[in-house]
Scaffold this active site. Sequence first.
Site, PDB file in Angstrom:
ATOM      1  N   CYS A 380       0.533  -1.284   0.029  1.00  0.00           N
ATOM      2  CA  CYS A 380       0.063  -0.010   0.182  1.00  0.00           C
ATOM      3  C   CYS A 380       0.696   0.950  -0.115  1.00  0.00           C
ATOM      4  CB  CYS A 380      -1.149   0.086   1.294  1.00  0.00           C
ATOM      5  SG  CYS A 380      -0.338   0.045   2.736  1.00  0.00           S
ATOM      6  N   ASP A 462      -7.438   5.889  -3.903  1.00  0.00           N
ATOM      7  CA  ASP A 462      -6.492   4.765  -3.539  1.00  0.00           C
ATOM      8  C   ASP A 462      -5.974   3.768  -4.620  1.00  0.00           C
ATOM      9  OD1 ASP A 462      -5.406   2.753  -2.162  1.00  0.00           O
ATOM     10  OD2 ASP A 462      -7.094   2.368  -0.628  1.00  0.00           O
ATOM     11  N   ASN A 502     -14.380   4.458   9.677  1.00  0.00           N
ATOM     12  CA  ASN A 502     -15.430   4.829  10.538  1.00  0.00           C
ATOM     13  C   ASN A 502     -16.510   3.879  10.802  1.00  0.00           C
ATOM     14  OD1 ASN A 502     -16.376   6.573  12.683  1.00  0.00           O
ATOM     15  ND2 ASN A 502     -17.128   8.005  11.317  1.00  0.00           N
ATOM     16  N   ASP A 504     -17.641   0.041  12.786  1.00  0.00           N
ATOM     17  CA  ASP A 504     -17.382  -0.400  14.122  1.00  0.00           C
ATOM     18  C   ASP A 504     -17.163  -1.827  13.878  1.00  0.00           C
ATOM     19  OD1 ASP A 504     -18.272   1.810  15.365  1.00  0.00           O
ATOM     20  OD2 ASP A 504     -20.381   1.305  15.630  1.00  0.00           O
ATOM     21  N   GLU A 551     -14.801  10.826  18.083  1.00  0.00           N
ATOM     22  CA  GLU A 551     -15.310   9.402  18.416  1.00  0.00           C
ATOM     23  C   GLU A 551     -16.401   9.228  19.492  1.00  0.00           C
ATOM     24  OE1 GLU A 551     -15.178   6.679  17.138  1.00  0.00           O
ATOM     25  OE2 GLU A 551     -13.676   6.439  15.963  1.00  0.00           O
ATOM     26  N   GLU A 556     -20.747  11.695  15.113  1.00  0.00           N
ATOM     27  CA  GLU A 556     -19.886  10.610  14.737  1.00  0.00           C
ATOM     28  C   GLU A 556     -20.977   9.343  14.740  1.00  0.00           C
ATOM     29  OE1 GLU A 556     -17.609   6.796  15.245  1.00  0.00           O
ATOM     30  OE2 GLU A 556     -19.018   7.862  16.730  1.00  0.00           O
ATOM     31  N   TYR A 624       0.757  -6.969   8.032  1.00  0.00           N
ATOM     32  CA  TYR A 624       0.162  -5.603   8.286  1.00  0.00           C
ATOM     33  C   TYR A 624      -1.433  -5.554   7.822  1.00  0.00           C
ATOM     34  CZ  TYR A 624       0.527  -3.329   3.795  1.00  0.00           C
ATOM     35  OH  TYR A 624       0.195  -3.096   2.372  1.00  0.00           O
TER      36      TYR A 624
END
Length: 820
Positions: A380, A462, A502, A504, A551, A556, A624
């Site tokens: 990456c 990306d 972002n 959960d 957070e 949020e 990673y």
Amino acid sequence: MMDGPRSDVGRWGGNPWQPPTTPSPEPEPEPDRRSRRGGRSFWARCCGCCSCRNETDADWGPEPHGDRGSGRGRGSSSGGRRPDSRGSDSRRPGSRASGVNAAGDGTIREGMLVVTGVDLLSSRSDQNRREHHTDEFEYDELILRRGQPFDMVLHLSRPYESSDHVALELLIGNSPEVGKGTHVIIPVGKGGSGGWKAQVTKASGQNLDLRVHTSPNAIIGKFQFTVRTRSEAGEFLLPFDPHNEIYILFNPWCPEDIVYVEHEDWRQEYVLNESGRIYYGTEAQIGERTWNYGQFDHGVLDACLYILDRRGMPYGGRGDPVSVSRVISAMVNSLDDNGVLIGNWSGDYSRGTNPSAWVGSVEILLSYLRTGYSVPYGQCWVFAGVTTTVLRCLGLATRTVTNFNSAHDTDTSLTMDIYFDENMKPLEHLNHDSVWNFHVWNDCWMKRPDLPSGFGGWQVVDATPQETSSGIFCCGPCSVESIKNGLVYMKYDTPFIFAEVNSDKVYWQRQDDGSFKIVYVEEKAIGTLIITKAIGSNMRDDVTHIYKHPEGSEAERKAVETAAAHGSKPNVYSTRDSAEDVAMQVEAQDAVMGQDLTVCVVLTNRSSSRRTVKLHLYLSVTFYTGVTGSVFKESKKEVVLAPGASDRVSMPVAYKEYRPHLVDQGSMLLNVSGHVKENGQVLAKQHTFRLRTPDLSLTLLGAAVVGQECEVQIVFKNPLPITLTNVVFRLEGSGLQRPKILNVGDIGGNETVTLHQKFVPVRPGPRQLIASLDSPQLSQVHGVIQVDVAPAPGSGGFFSDAGGDSHSGETIPMASRGGA
């Protein structure tokens, strides 16, 4: 990871370009564009005062045409060495040794206004290059930023008269057309269209000074340039000359350009800075490395334009930064389209270069330009580093961004789902989502006219191939503002990027009837820290706040639940149960590669009653990307906590225990699960930590002056008690040293080695010289030194040799060795 071409042909599958049978990016002979006749004359089309002339004017014919399939066209941005333009086709302006007249027979009549030469004022020290902020490019051609005027001088056969007509022409692509912006006609003194115009600033003797304005919406690329004149004695067309080719780039200094950046310090950092910092590791153990972007090195601009050619991107779309950045995100990886870099996360890099060994983008891009083949290998941060180089080179303000604890959502649920059986043992066959220790991508700055108002600014791009977008391995550009607010229906690829920063982490436990129930939700586990290099320094800049609201805040939570409502599990939060009397925290010391370490779990009872916790610790090595190896050490313990009390559970790990299992970057994953006997609370935590590697020590031996040889000393101490085999050093620095590979053989256990390398700086000013070390036993070792280069005495500061040739595979003896 696939090396060869895929069966899908990509976004522009109809593009006629095919990989060369021999690996060479050199363009093919150009097609004839001027052989067709008929239609309104050039002057009738571009100049109103000439539109009423008689029909004899028509023998200049319509705008050029050509066969797309016949080869590269004028202004081809491939950047390869061009064939000799003086071909045998006498009809091509570029093939003539002299100008042409209206009859097309090459006769120069007395009184014709003949252009005998053109001075584009293109040297790096000239005003054009300085005003356009392109004087650092190691090129002799004129490099412009669109929407900004520049000067040129036409040398004529006689003095310019008011009755003379002069027009400038710029052409790009296989089949230039005025309507597509690939054939630009600029009548001098008559005003132009779309922001193009040219004015006489001075007519002195046989010289004509012009001020030319380019459109802020111009196509970017390499244009061929010519001049047409008309006088009473006839018409003249200047032959194409490769020395007169003009590069046009995006312009973040131009308020009318949609890539405009208001702040000068931003432009200095995100457009002009040739080196930067890339961050990796874990949130608690942040590693950083210097990366040589090298966007101004000789050949890099041609490589960037060659990437667009390889993708078959229509020239007419190359003025749109949204489309260009999306194409770059697809082309920096090799999937679908034989792009720049082959991704490899296997740990086996024997057929290429370990991604950790690269120190910059220049070697990668020049190899791709030179051979036409994808370069092995990237991960990456390499994809992101190359993308920063390409976009900065083309004129887009771009930065490299690292997201720690980056989620990879595979089922578009917009949550990270981890499944366990009835006994809280992971069900690996269901756990397709993963959390990367870190992930690196890019932000680039632009307006978004394709989106509603308010979504311009930073856009995520990306190039790491994770998931497809519209069937292609690309990602972005995606408005950071849409990510922050969970507006996952905004293009491009907002759901995937939102989940990266972002979402959960949701823990599901299988019930007796086979269904699954949420037993725990970690709300602060994903996107815990998002950073980039600060402007004007090597400090970190925390940009988490532009990606997400604080957070736990109401905004949020609303963003997360708004996004999840558009995912594949829209009712996930309605099934949530929780009882959280016992808090758990994981601690890991700052461990060093080759040394023993200890991990600890701290339990705290926040209730007013006693709590009994059954705790399980599992330790494994991990890539990673969140892909883990088998568990090599585990511990089980029951802990009794008094009301309000805390207790610590430790697990020591010796070097000999983890050494056989080490993978890239020396990362380890501690899985902790537990069960509170009294209330049924489930404890779950995944904690990643890394083993630090040593740095290379670089020392400059003497002053650095442009054009004069100087020397650097590199010192390395092996931290491991074992021999490092087939050790390779890499050395690179823009304006200092073209990419160089040094093979040094083996380095014994705990041995210290010293190398000396000479280099010749080619550009003045503060520069970064970057080095890395790689071996099968140890990687992710690098170092950097700032070199302040003085201008050459009595010169304009630039050395004529643009960096020299890169060196590859050189065997270097060690200057000295020492023990521990």
